[in-house]
Design a protein around this motif. Structure first.
Motif, PDB file in Angstrom:
ATOM      1  N   TRP A  45      16.160  29.648  35.581  1.00 40.30           N
ATOM      2  CA  TRP A  45      16.271  28.560  36.437  1.00 40.30           C
ATOM      3  C   TRP A  45      16.771  28.991  37.725  1.00 40.30           C
ATOM      4  O   TRP A  45      16.606  28.303  38.841  1.00 40.30           O
ATOM      5  CB  TRP A  45      17.353  27.439  35.885  1.00 40.30           C
ATOM      6  N   LEU A  46      17.034  30.116  38.069  1.00 40.73           N
ATOM      7  CA  LEU A  46      17.513  30.847  39.243  1.00 40.73           C
ATOM      8  C   LEU A  46      16.729  31.804  39.759  1.00 40.73           C
ATOM      9  O   LEU A  46      16.176  32.105  40.773  1.00 40.73           O
ATOM     10  CB  LEU A  46      19.005  31.075  39.180  1.00 40.73           C
ATOM     11  N   GLY A  47      16.514  32.675  38.827  1.00 39.45           N
ATOM     12  CA  GLY A  47      15.599  34.164  39.470  1.00 39.45           C
ATOM     13  C   GLY A  47      15.729  35.135  38.461  1.00 39.45           C
ATOM     14  O   GLY A  47      16.629  35.381  37.709  1.00 39.45           O
ATOM     15  N   ALA A  48      14.518  35.972  38.451  1.00 34.93           N
ATOM     16  CA  ALA A  48      14.676  37.068  37.489  1.00 34.93           C
ATOM     17  C   ALA A  48      15.715  38.038  38.039  1.00 34.93           C
ATOM     18  O   ALA A  48      16.108  38.311  38.890  1.00 34.93           O
ATOM     19  CB  ALA A  48      13.471  37.883  37.835  1.00 34.93           C
ATOM     20  N   THR A  49      16.397  38.527  37.041  1.00 31.51           N
ATOM     21  CA  THR A  49      17.457  39.426  36.962  1.00 31.51           C
ATOM     22  C   THR A  49      17.332  40.814  36.934  1.00 31.51           C
ATOM     23  O   THR A  49      17.083  41.052  35.337  1.00 31.51           O
ATOM     24  CB  THR A  49      18.725  38.956  36.276  1.00 31.51           C
ATOM     25  N   ASP A  50      17.204  41.725  37.602  1.00 29.33           N
ATOM     26  CA  ASP A  50      16.616  43.140  37.533  1.00 29.33           C
ATOM     27  C   ASP A  50      17.738  43.900  36.618  1.00 29.33           C
ATOM     28  O   ASP A  50      17.616  44.796  35.897  1.00 29.33           O
ATOM     29  CB  ASP A  50      16.142  43.643  38.824  1.00 29.33           C
ATOM     30  N   ALA A  51      19.258  43.369  36.908  1.00 26.34           N
ATOM     31  CA  ALA A  51      20.389  44.190  36.491  1.00 26.34           C
ATOM     32  C   ALA A  51      21.477  43.026  36.366  1.00 26.34           C
ATOM     33  O   ALA A  51      21.631  42.252  37.204  1.00 26.34           O
ATOM     34  CB  ALA A  51      20.770  45.405  37.134  1.00 26.34           C
ATOM     35  N   LEU A  52      22.133  42.888  35.179  1.00 28.31           N
ATOM     36  CA  LEU A  52      23.274  42.030  34.973  1.00 28.31           C
ATOM     37  C   LEU A  52      24.149  43.080  34.142  1.00 28.31           C
ATOM     38  O   LEU A  52      23.832  42.955  32.608  1.00 28.31           O
ATOM     39  CB  LEU A  52      23.094  40.919  34.582  1.00 28.31           C
ATOM     40  N   GLU A  53      25.242  43.828  34.444  1.00 30.48           N
ATOM     41  CA  GLU A  53      26.111  44.398  33.600  1.00 30.48           C
ATOM     42  C   GLU A  53      27.181  43.556  33.402  1.00 30.48           C
ATOM     43  O   GLU A  53      27.943  43.342  34.408  1.00 30.48           O
ATOM     44  CB  GLU A  53      26.488  45.738  34.459  1.00 30.48           C
ATOM     45  N   PRO A  54      27.364  43.155  32.127  1.00 32.44           N
ATOM     46  CA  PRO A  54      28.360  41.902  31.789  1.00 32.44           C
ATOM     47  C   PRO A  54      30.050  42.356  31.596  1.00 32.44           C
ATOM     48  O   PRO A  54      30.337  42.342  30.486  1.00 32.44           O
ATOM     49  CB  PRO A  54      27.875  41.252  30.544  1.00 32.44           C
ATOM     50  N   ARG A  55      30.409  42.958  32.762  1.00 34.01           N
ATOM     51  CA  ARG A  55      31.844  43.195  32.904  1.00 34.01           C
ATOM     52  C   ARG A  55      32.169  43.199  34.482  1.00 34.01           C
ATOM     53  O   ARG A  55      31.550  42.992  35.329  1.00 34.01           O
ATOM     54  CB  ARG A  55      31.825  44.902  32.371  1.00 34.01           C
ATOM     55  N   LEU A  56      33.460  42.957  34.563  1.00 31.13           N
ATOM     56  CA  LEU A  56      34.121  43.283  35.910  1.00 31.13           C
ATOM     57  C   LEU A  56      33.743  44.332  36.681  1.00 31.13           C
ATOM     58  O   LEU A  56      33.790  45.414  36.070  1.00 31.13           O
ATOM     59  CB  LEU A  56      35.539  42.999  35.666  1.00 31.13           C
ATOM     60  N   GLY A  57      33.433  44.145  37.934  1.00 27.72           N
ATOM     61  CA  GLY A  57      32.711  45.358  38.606  1.00 27.72           C
ATOM     62  C   GLY A  57      31.325  45.524  38.528  1.00 27.72           C
ATOM     63  O   GLY A  57      30.466  46.484  38.939  1.00 27.72           O
ATOM     64  N   ARG A  74      27.618  42.274  42.789  1.00 25.97           N
ATOM     65  CA  ARG A  74      28.760  42.734  41.711  1.00 25.97           C
ATOM     66  C   ARG A  74      29.161  41.755  40.951  1.00 25.97           C
ATOM     67  O   ARG A  74      29.602  40.377  41.534  1.00 25.97           O
ATOM     68  CB  ARG A  74      29.910  43.516  42.514  1.00 25.97           C
ATOM     69  N   VAL A  75      29.577  41.869  39.674  1.00 21.08           N
ATOM     70  CA  VAL A  75      30.583  41.069  38.915  1.00 21.08           C
ATOM     71  C   VAL A  75      31.757  40.821  39.688  1.00 21.08           C
ATOM     72  O   VAL A  75      32.595  41.918  39.103  1.00 21.08           O
ATOM     73  CB  VAL A  75      30.157  40.979  37.360  1.00 21.08           C
ATOM     74  N   THR A  76      32.187  40.108  40.157  1.00 21.34           N
ATOM     75  CA  THR A  76      33.734  39.948  40.720  1.00 21.34           C
ATOM     76  C   THR A  76      34.879  38.992  39.715  1.00 21.34           C
ATOM     77  O   THR A  76      35.738  38.777  40.110  1.00 21.34           O
ATOM     78  CB  THR A  76      33.645  39.552  42.191  1.00 21.34           C
ATOM     79  N   ALA A  77      34.303  38.357  38.881  1.00 18.20           N
ATOM     80  CA  ALA A  77      35.176  37.685  37.736  1.00 18.20           C
ATOM     81  C   ALA A  77      34.411  37.724  36.449  1.00 18.20           C
ATOM     82  O   ALA A  77      33.057  37.314  36.346  1.00 18.20           O
ATOM     83  CB  ALA A  77      35.494  36.546  38.210  1.00 18.20           C
ATOM     84  N   TRP A  78      34.781  38.009  35.321  1.00 23.83           N
ATOM     85  CA  TRP A  78      34.237  37.928  34.026  1.00 23.83           C
ATOM     86  C   TRP A  78      35.213  37.275  32.872  1.00 23.83           C
ATOM     87  O   TRP A  78      36.004  38.365  32.574  1.00 23.83           O
ATOM     88  CB  TRP A  78      33.550  39.260  34.036  1.00 23.83           C
ATOM     89  N   ASP A  79      35.193  36.339  32.544  1.00 22.29           N
ATOM     90  CA  ASP A  79      35.990  35.926  31.234  1.00 22.29           C
ATOM     91  C   ASP A  79      34.742  35.369  30.424  1.00 22.29           C
ATOM     92  O   ASP A  79      34.307  34.250  30.375  1.00 22.29           O
ATOM     93  CB  ASP A  79      36.912  34.759  31.826  1.00 22.29           C
ATOM     94  N   PRO A  80      34.382  36.243  29.301  1.00 22.88           N
ATOM     95  CA  PRO A  80      33.108  35.766  28.471  1.00 22.88           C
ATOM     96  C   PRO A  80      33.328  34.130  28.066  1.00 22.88           C
ATOM     97  O   PRO A  80      34.598  33.851  27.441  1.00 22.88           O
ATOM     98  CB  PRO A  80      33.283  36.687  27.143  1.00 22.88           C
ATOM     99  N   GLU A  81      32.442  33.567  28.095  1.00 24.03           N
ATOM    100  CA  GLU A  81      32.296  31.991  27.642  1.00 24.03           C
ATOM    101  C   GLU A  81      32.898  31.219  28.597  1.00 24.03           C
ATOM    102  O   GLU A  81      32.708  29.798  28.490  1.00 24.03           O
ATOM    103  CB  GLU A  81      32.978  31.797  26.008  1.00 24.03           C
ATOM    104  N   TYR A  82      33.438  31.487  29.743  1.00 27.90           N
ATOM    105  CA  TYR A  82      34.317  30.626  30.578  1.00 27.90           C
ATOM    106  C   TYR A  82      33.964  30.919  31.957  1.00 27.90           C
ATOM    107  O   TYR A  82      33.689  30.033  32.605  1.00 27.90           O
ATOM    108  CB  TYR A  82      35.715  30.740  30.354  1.00 27.90           C
ATOM    109  N   VAL A  83      33.947  32.135  32.593  1.00 27.52           N
ATOM    110  CA  VAL A  83      34.126  32.105  33.991  1.00 27.52           C
ATOM    111  C   VAL A  83      32.787  33.537  34.184  1.00 27.52           C
ATOM    112  O   VAL A  83      33.282  34.722  33.594  1.00 27.52           O
ATOM    113  CB  VAL A  83      35.162  32.553  34.614  1.00 27.52           C
ATOM    114  N   ALA A  84      32.146  33.325  34.987  1.00 24.75           N
ATOM    115  CA  ALA A  84      31.135  34.421  35.723  1.00 24.75           C
ATOM    116  C   ALA A  84      31.179  34.458  37.183  1.00 24.75           C
ATOM    117  O   ALA A  84      30.839  32.895  37.555  1.00 24.75           O
ATOM    118  CB  ALA A  84      29.715  34.337  34.770  1.00 24.75           C
ATOM    119  N   GLU A  85      31.269  35.240  37.987  1.00 27.52           N
ATOM    120  CA  GLU A  85      31.469  35.152  39.234  1.00 27.52           C
ATOM    121  C   GLU A  85      30.660  36.484  39.769  1.00 27.52           C
ATOM    122  O   GLU A  85      30.817  37.549  39.415  1.00 27.52           O
ATOM    123  CB  GLU A  85      32.688  35.106  39.937  1.00 27.52           C
TER     124      GLU A  85
END
Length: 216
Positions: A45-57, A74-85
């Motif tokens: 729905w948004l765009g192809a993601t070449d990289a996404l490291e599922p962790r803060l930073g 960068r991932v600047t907030a990450w709370d699995p199942e609740y917050v992704a920034e």
């Protein structure tokens, strides 16, 4: 399809805008989380993601429809199942956000290379929705962008259209795949994405006009 309520915005320091949307989605939180916090989900729905490291930073890179890389962050907030920034960097020299500069002047190209990307900082905050057998979720989405008042209206329309595509992608997944749904949509004569985006842009612009323009 899930209706996307009108987005709201706040402006700070003249050119810094915070866009807000609150969307009730008739899908389990886990399904919504996958759609906003995984490469496979974002690609629908948004765009192809070449990289996404599922962790803060962690690193995140969104790519254009032709596979060309257009914005890093960068991932600047990450709370699995609740917050992704995700906070995106301005384009590097020689690169422009999204599909690249289209102006035919050097000045316009330079401006495109040095401007903040359209995405800026985006945040997905999920909460449990209504209690029912299938499960549901409330998505509180915010986007921080810079630009003029006209840019702000553009981004309100852009993100509204993106969220409509998110709702459609979730519906497609719940129905077992996009193929049959897409065929039905085409037969029903649903408006093309570009037409829908123009309609949204016009609607947001009308909301901004407190008084009708007087023409003598």
């Amino acid at each position: 399809m899930t209706e996307i309520p009108r987005g709201r915005s706040e402006t700070h320091d003249i050119d810094r805008h915070l866009l807000r949307y609150v969307v009730d989605l008739p899908h389990p939180m886990g399904h919504v989380w996958h759609a906003v916090a995984s490469p496979e989900g974002l690609a629908r729905w948004l765009g192809a993601t070449d990289a996404l490291e599922p962790r803060l930073g962690g690193r995140v890179t969104l790519c254009g429809p032709d596979g060309a890389e257009y914005v890093d962050g960068r991932v600047t907030a990450w709370d699995p199942e609740y917050v992704a920034e995700y906070t995106f960097d301005p384009p590097q020299p020689g690169r422009a956000a999204r599909a690249g500069p289209t102006a035919d002047t050097a000045t316009a190209a330079t401006a495109a290379d040095t401007a903040d990307p359209p995405h800026g900082r985006i945040r997905f905050h999920l909460e449990p929705g209504r209690t029912d057998a299938a499960g549901s979720a409330v998505l509180r989405f915010t986007a921080e962008v810079r630009g003029t008042s006209e840019d702000r209206i553009d981004r309100l329309a852009d993100w509204h259209a993106h969220l409509e595509r998110l709702a459609e992608a979730l519906d497609d997944a719940a129905e077992g795949g996009a193929g049959a749904r897409v065929a039905g949509v085409r037969e029903a004569g649903v408006r093309e994405p570009g037409v829908r985006r123009r309609e949204l842009r016009e609607a947001y612009a009308r909301d901004e006009a407190l008084w009708p323009v007087w023409e003598p």
